[in-house]
Write an enzyme that holds these catalytic residues in place. Sequence first.
Site, PDB file in Angstrom:
ATOM      1  N   GLY A 131       2.485   2.504  10.581  1.00 34.19           N
ATOM      2  CA  GLY A 131       3.309   3.539  10.567  1.00 34.19           C
ATOM      3  C   GLY A 131       4.222   4.096  12.036  1.00 34.19           C
ATOM      4  O   GLY A 131       4.653   5.091  11.856  1.00 34.19           O
ATOM      5  N   GLU A 155      -6.609   5.207   7.634  1.00 35.65           N
ATOM      6  CA  GLU A 155      -6.574   6.538   7.261  1.00 35.65           C
ATOM      7  C   GLU A 155      -7.832   6.956   6.622  1.00 35.65           C
ATOM      8  O   GLU A 155      -7.929   8.307   6.759  1.00 35.65           O
ATOM      9  CB  GLU A 155      -5.023   6.419   6.547  1.00 35.65           C
ATOM     10  CG  GLU A 155      -3.885   6.375   7.285  1.00 35.65           C
ATOM     11  CD  GLU A 155      -2.735   5.995   6.577  1.00 35.65           C
ATOM     12  OE1 GLU A 155      -2.753   5.752   5.285  1.00 35.65           O
ATOM     13  OE2 GLU A 155      -2.038   5.184   7.290  1.00 35.65           O
ATOM     14  N   SER A 158       3.017  -1.849  10.304  1.00 42.04           N
ATOM     15  CA  SER A 158       4.700  -1.734  10.659  1.00 42.04           C
ATOM     16  C   SER A 158       5.392  -3.457  10.216  1.00 42.04           C
ATOM     17  O   SER A 158       6.090  -3.810  10.722  1.00 42.04           O
ATOM     18  CB  SER A 158       4.909  -1.717  12.207  1.00 42.04           C
ATOM     19  OG  SER A 158       4.803  -0.289  12.254  1.00 42.04           O
ATOM     20  N   GLU A 218      -5.715  -4.563  10.571  1.00 41.43           N
ATOM     21  CA  GLU A 218      -4.718  -3.557  10.838  1.00 41.43           C
ATOM     22  C   GLU A 218      -4.970  -2.686  12.082  1.00 41.43           C
ATOM     23  O   GLU A 218      -5.659  -1.759  12.058  1.00 41.43           O
ATOM     24  CB  GLU A 218      -4.506  -2.591   9.907  1.00 41.43           C
ATOM     25  CG  GLU A 218      -4.243  -3.298   8.368  1.00 41.43           C
ATOM     26  CD  GLU A 218      -3.465  -2.237   7.221  1.00 41.43           C
ATOM     27  OE1 GLU A 218      -2.490  -2.505   6.800  1.00 41.43           O
ATOM     28  OE2 GLU A 218      -4.101  -1.082   7.219  1.00 41.43           O
ATOM     29  N   ASN A 241       0.832  -1.251  -0.076  1.00 39.69           N
ATOM     30  CA  ASN A 241       0.029  -0.140  -0.112  1.00 39.69           C
ATOM     31  C   ASN A 241       1.011   1.187  -0.037  1.00 39.69           C
ATOM     32  O   ASN A 241       1.156   1.641   1.107  1.00 39.69           O
ATOM     33  CB  ASN A 241      -1.003  -0.046   1.367  1.00 39.69           C
ATOM     34  CG  ASN A 241      -1.806   1.307   1.463  1.00 39.69           C
ATOM     35  OD1 ASN A 241      -1.978   2.012   0.451  1.00 39.69           O
ATOM     36  ND2 ASN A 241      -1.949   1.297   2.601  1.00 39.69           N
ATOM     37  N   LYS A 301      -0.068   4.151  -0.184  1.00 40.05           N
ATOM     38  CA  LYS A 301      -0.377   5.667  -0.055  1.00 40.05           C
ATOM     39  C   LYS A 301      -0.231   6.801  -0.757  1.00 40.05           C
ATOM     40  O   LYS A 301      -0.284   6.588  -2.129  1.00 40.05           O
ATOM     41  CB  LYS A 301       0.032   5.788   1.574  1.00 40.05           C
ATOM     42  CG  LYS A 301      -0.235   4.659   2.399  1.00 40.05           C
ATOM     43  CD  LYS A 301       0.107   4.678   3.821  1.00 40.05           C
ATOM     44  CE  LYS A 301      -0.041   3.558   4.730  1.00 40.05           C
ATOM     45  NZ  LYS A 301       0.140   3.581   6.055  1.00 40.05           N
ATOM     46  N   HIS A 317      -9.538   1.459   4.858  1.00 34.32           N
ATOM     47  CA  HIS A 317      -8.386   1.853   5.665  1.00 34.32           C
ATOM     48  C   HIS A 317      -8.363   2.704   6.658  1.00 34.32           C
ATOM     49  O   HIS A 317      -9.137   3.718   6.441  1.00 34.32           O
ATOM     50  CB  HIS A 317      -7.043   2.307   4.307  1.00 34.32           C
ATOM     51  CG  HIS A 317      -5.811   2.268   5.021  1.00 34.32           C
ATOM     52  ND1 HIS A 317      -5.377   3.345   6.051  1.00 34.32           N
ATOM     53  CD2 HIS A 317      -4.847   1.468   4.950  1.00 34.32           C
ATOM     54  CE1 HIS A 317      -4.130   2.852   6.316  1.00 34.32           C
ATOM     55  NE2 HIS A 317      -3.566   1.900   5.619  1.00 34.32           N
TER      56      HIS A 317
HETATM   57  P1  PGA Z   1       2.763   0.442   7.553  1.00 34.50           P
HETATM   58  O1  PGA Z   1       1.268   0.638   7.024  1.00 34.50           O
HETATM   59  O2  PGA Z   1       3.234  -0.871   7.051  1.00 34.50           O
HETATM   60  O3  PGA Z   1       3.650   1.622   6.994  1.00 34.50           O
HETATM   61  O4  PGA Z   1       2.706   0.507   9.149  1.00 34.50           O
HETATM   62  C1  PGA Z   1       0.326  -0.140   6.819  1.00 34.50           C
HETATM   63  C2  PGA Z   1      -0.841   0.166   6.146  1.00 34.50           C
HETATM   64  O5  PGA Z   1      -1.176   1.330   6.480  1.00 34.50           O
HETATM   65  O6  PGA Z   1      -1.535  -0.413   5.208  1.00 34.50           O
END
Ligand code: PGA
Length: 263
Positions: free
Chosen positions: A182, A106, A222, A176, A10, A12, A104
């Site tokens: 992140g 976000e 992460s 998640e 992903n 983003k 997601h």
């Molecule tokens: P990350 O993001 O691996 O940077 O923690 C995962 C995601 O948001 O799908």
Amino acid sequence: MSRIPLVVGNWKLNKTIRETVDFCRSLKEELFSGPEGPALGARKVEVAVAPPFTALSSAAQALEGSFIGVSSQDVFWAESGAYTGEISPKMLADAGCRFAIVGHSERRQFFHETDASVNKKAAALTAQGLIPIVCVGETLKERQEGQAFSVVERQIVEGLKSLAVRSPGELVIAYEPVWAIGTGQTATSEQAQEVQAFIRRLLEKVFSPPIAGGMRILYGGSVKPENIAELMARRDVDGALVGGASLEVKSFARIVQGCLPKT
Ligand code: PGA
């Protein structure tokens, strides 16, 4: 029931068209010349990248014939009409997508995504023959208050309500935990397994035991080359949704390698 692991990058809000094409070419080279090459050819592991909308069709062209799929990061449920700024499932299929991420955290946090909108998006995607990757997960506060399971239950039950899924491959779930995205703070493999086993039990009720048994449940938050093997060793972890570590070809390829079936 054996499930083919799936790894999705992903990206983003990252990468131009040029950067996407360069990445896709290097990824093909890296994966097919590496130890995962034969397994990828034999479809023992499935891989996809999720670039921004502007780069989807270039990614699909650059990856054509490679078994590496393309996913969008979102979608809108209508097929066409007066919805300025939106993209339909049909447009995603036209651009060469096989998957679309929906719900997601976000998008839930910054763009008012709700379980009801996730539900409409997932239904519109399956009707178009695309595979929704439905994201669920609790915030740190919800976990600390002992609500992780009830939050995930609501997201699954409401988000997947009345979804017409006839086979396990038509839908993917990504667990998640928001506090792990992140932050560098990955969930322990025990935490991931505990929630993902719970999700599978919910899927048995929402769909049926055979569909739940074959459906992929990814872990995200992460994920790195260093922690993927431990996560994948768990029974209900069927792959990963990778953010930060998917932006660099070598680290993403190492994560794919870590998702290969052991035998
Ligand atoms: P990350 O993001 O691996 O940077 O923690 C995962 C995601 O948001 O799908």
